[in-house]
Design a protein around this motif. Sequence first.
Motif, PDB file in Angstrom:
ATOM      1  N   UNK A 245       0.800  -0.964  -0.357  1.00  0.00           N
ATOM      2  CA  UNK A 245       0.500  -0.045   0.076  1.00  0.00           C
ATOM      3  C   UNK A 245       0.812   1.024   0.125  1.00  0.00           C
ATOM      4  N   UNK A 246       1.535   1.189   0.846  1.00  0.00           N
ATOM      5  CA  UNK A 246       2.920   2.055   0.971  1.00  0.00           C
ATOM      6  C   UNK A 246       3.422   2.416  -0.715  1.00  0.00           C
ATOM      7  N   UNK A 247       3.973   2.172  -1.039  1.00  0.00           N
ATOM      8  CA  UNK A 247       4.142   1.677  -2.242  1.00  0.00           C
ATOM      9  C   UNK A 247       3.727   2.184  -3.836  1.00  0.00           C
ATOM     10  N   UNK A 248       2.129   2.239  -3.535  1.00  0.00           N
ATOM     11  CA  UNK A 248       1.685   2.412  -4.206  1.00  0.00           C
ATOM     12  C   UNK A 248       1.252   1.343  -5.594  1.00  0.00           C
ATOM     13  N   UNK A 249       1.659  -0.286  -5.411  1.00  0.00           N
ATOM     14  CA  UNK A 249       1.919  -0.524  -6.056  1.00  0.00           C
ATOM     15  C   UNK A 249       0.588  -1.560  -5.759  1.00  0.00           C
ATOM     16  N   UNK A 250       0.335  -2.190  -7.570  1.00  0.00           N
ATOM     17  CA  UNK A 250      -1.109  -3.106  -7.343  1.00  0.00           C
ATOM     18  C   UNK A 250      -0.605  -4.283  -7.399  1.00  0.00           C
ATOM     19  N   UNK A 251       0.803  -4.933  -6.773  1.00  0.00           N
ATOM     20  CA  UNK A 251       1.038  -5.965  -6.683  1.00  0.00           C
ATOM     21  C   UNK A 251      -0.679  -7.068  -6.089  1.00  0.00           C
ATOM     22  N   UNK A 252      -0.274  -8.422  -6.341  1.00  0.00           N
ATOM     23  CA  UNK A 252      -1.028  -8.922  -5.425  1.00  0.00           C
ATOM     24  C   UNK A 252      -0.575  -9.636  -4.512  1.00  0.00           C
ATOM     25  N   UNK A 253      -1.283  -9.864  -3.410  1.00  0.00           N
ATOM     26  CA  UNK A 253       0.474 -10.510  -2.001  1.00  0.00           C
ATOM     27  C   UNK A 253      -0.891 -11.987  -1.926  1.00  0.00           C
ATOM     28  N   UNK A 254       0.044 -13.371  -1.777  1.00  0.00           N
ATOM     29  CA  UNK A 254      -0.099 -14.620  -0.873  1.00  0.00           C
ATOM     30  C   UNK A 254       1.041 -14.814  -0.316  1.00  0.00           C
ATOM     31  N   UNK A 255       0.629 -15.586   0.977  1.00  0.00           N
ATOM     32  CA  UNK A 255       0.891 -16.041   1.979  1.00  0.00           C
ATOM     33  C   UNK A 255       0.983 -17.573   2.250  1.00  0.00           C
ATOM     34  N   UNK A 256       2.283 -17.660   2.690  1.00  0.00           N
ATOM     35  CA  UNK A 256       1.703 -19.576   3.697  1.00  0.00           C
ATOM     36  C   UNK A 256       2.499 -18.530   4.892  1.00  0.00           C
ATOM     37  N   UNK A 257       1.592 -19.802   5.686  1.00  0.00           N
ATOM     38  CA  UNK A 257       0.975 -19.577   7.138  1.00  0.00           C
ATOM     39  C   UNK A 257       0.232 -18.493   7.336  1.00  0.00           C
ATOM     40  N   UNK A 258      -1.161 -19.239   8.975  1.00  0.00           N
ATOM     41  CA  UNK A 258      -2.055 -18.395   8.945  1.00  0.00           C
ATOM     42  C   UNK A 258      -1.637 -17.546  10.790  1.00  0.00           C
ATOM     43  N   UNK A 259      -2.270 -16.636  10.399  1.00  0.00           N
ATOM     44  CA  UNK A 259      -2.697 -16.260  11.131  1.00  0.00           C
ATOM     45  C   UNK A 259      -4.303 -15.180  11.822  1.00  0.00           C
ATOM     46  N   UNK A 260      -5.109 -14.911  13.138  1.00  0.00           N
ATOM     47  CA  UNK A 260      -6.118 -14.163  12.867  1.00  0.00           C
ATOM     48  C   UNK A 260      -5.870 -12.997  11.382  1.00  0.00           C
ATOM     49  N   UNK A 261      -4.939 -12.034  11.348  1.00  0.00           N
ATOM     50  CA  UNK A 261      -5.172 -11.239  10.154  1.00  0.00           C
ATOM     51  C   UNK A 261      -4.970 -11.780   8.909  1.00  0.00           C
ATOM     52  N   UNK A 262      -3.931 -12.375   8.355  1.00  0.00           N
ATOM     53  CA  UNK A 262      -3.748 -13.167   8.085  1.00  0.00           C
ATOM     54  C   UNK A 262      -5.001 -14.016   6.731  1.00  0.00           C
ATOM     55  N   UNK A 263      -6.266 -13.901   7.962  1.00  0.00           N
ATOM     56  CA  UNK A 263      -7.420 -15.436   7.740  1.00  0.00           C
ATOM     57  C   UNK A 263      -8.200 -13.674   7.524  1.00  0.00           C
ATOM     58  N   UNK A 264      -8.271 -12.265   8.025  1.00  0.00           N
ATOM     59  CA  UNK A 264      -9.273 -11.911   7.725  1.00  0.00           C
ATOM     60  C   UNK A 264      -8.632 -11.054   6.798  1.00  0.00           C
ATOM     61  N   UNK A 265      -7.425 -10.402   5.812  1.00  0.00           N
ATOM     62  CA  UNK A 265      -6.987 -10.184   4.686  1.00  0.00           C
ATOM     63  C   UNK A 265      -7.466 -11.288   3.737  1.00  0.00           C
ATOM     64  N   UNK A 266      -7.777 -12.440   3.969  1.00  0.00           N
ATOM     65  CA  UNK A 266      -7.669 -12.497   3.244  1.00  0.00           C
ATOM     66  C   UNK A 266      -9.492 -12.666   2.640  1.00  0.00           C
ATOM     67  N   UNK A 267     -10.110 -12.322   3.545  1.00  0.00           N
ATOM     68  CA  UNK A 267     -11.808 -12.840   4.209  1.00  0.00           C
ATOM     69  C   UNK A 267     -11.775 -10.969   3.107  1.00  0.00           C
ATOM     70  N   UNK A 268     -11.241 -10.374   3.267  1.00  0.00           N
ATOM     71  CA  UNK A 268     -11.683  -9.163   3.226  1.00  0.00           C
ATOM     72  C   UNK A 268     -11.269  -8.499   1.645  1.00  0.00           C
TER      73      UNK A 268
END
Length: 330
Positions: A245-268
């Motif tokens: 977001x700070x870089x104003x990039x349009x790159x898409x994000x994917x990740x290994x491993x899970x926590x509550x914030x990641x799950x919420x990020x996927x949901x959003x």
Amino acid sequence: MKALYRVGASVAALALLVTAAACSSENAVNRDDDDTSGGKGGGTYGLKIAVVTHGAAGDAFWSIVKNGVEKAGTDLGDTIQYSSDGDPQKQAQLIDAAVNQKVDGLVVSMANPDALKASVEKAVAAGIPVITINSGASRSAEFGALTHIGQDEKVAGEAVGTELKKQGIKNVVCVIHEAGNVGLEERCAAVGATLGGQIQNLQVDINNLQSSQSTIKAKLQADTAIDGVVTLGGPVANVAAAGIAEAASTAKLATFDLNAEVAKGVQDGKILFAVDQQPYLQGYMAVTMLTQYKANLNVLGGGQQVLTGPALVTKENAAQVAELAAAGTR
């Protein structure tokens, strides 16, 4: 609850064998577990089991592993000694100390197998059964361990690369947060093998997440052709989202491993998907298998690696997983 998509038949088989629930305690990673009262639950096995991991401070992933370990100890009536150090030489010393204490069983994660080889082999020579978890699967049998429990990093990485390719992503930066961790390097290599585009590795430090965010931001600003970012741990995914977001990039994000914030990020929709290797099961099943081996010479998996992942968390199932992650069970 909608079932999570599992990659590989062996993962589905494991899901039929085990169910578990966990609770999470963030950053309980690097403290030695001197409280042995947690090992006196409904079971009566009464074994003394040492668990020595490479978990680093600030990585809540290992808190979930530890929760699984301790819950298994409570369920079985075993005494658990948990310790952790991200320095492989110090981790080897912790293993040596457990061997000197003549524990009944040993669980070890091997991010740097060569550094732990002598210590693990010493345990095996002393008649202490060893199970490896999470990292070091390719060296586990060589060192004399009964089996390895965890995610096949090659299979998981290939699944990520395939999914990114479907999304039309062609230029990926893969963020490695632990220097020298062979499992993380395997993930990035496998992503690249199926991506069909370009992949670059970027080293950051999980112990300094603010710096990691700045490094990711700078990389995206310097190379605007990057259209995908893959992180290898939940805490890094969260700062990567901010860096994008700070870089104003349009790159898409994917990740290994899970926590509550990641799950919420996927949901959003801020994160395309997450790969869950179910760390709670790695801890829980390792203690359970050691206990059953000592009691009845049982070994699950027929000498093959016992897979706990990958499970893909997508927008379709993220709401259910987010509830579990928030409750500390994923």
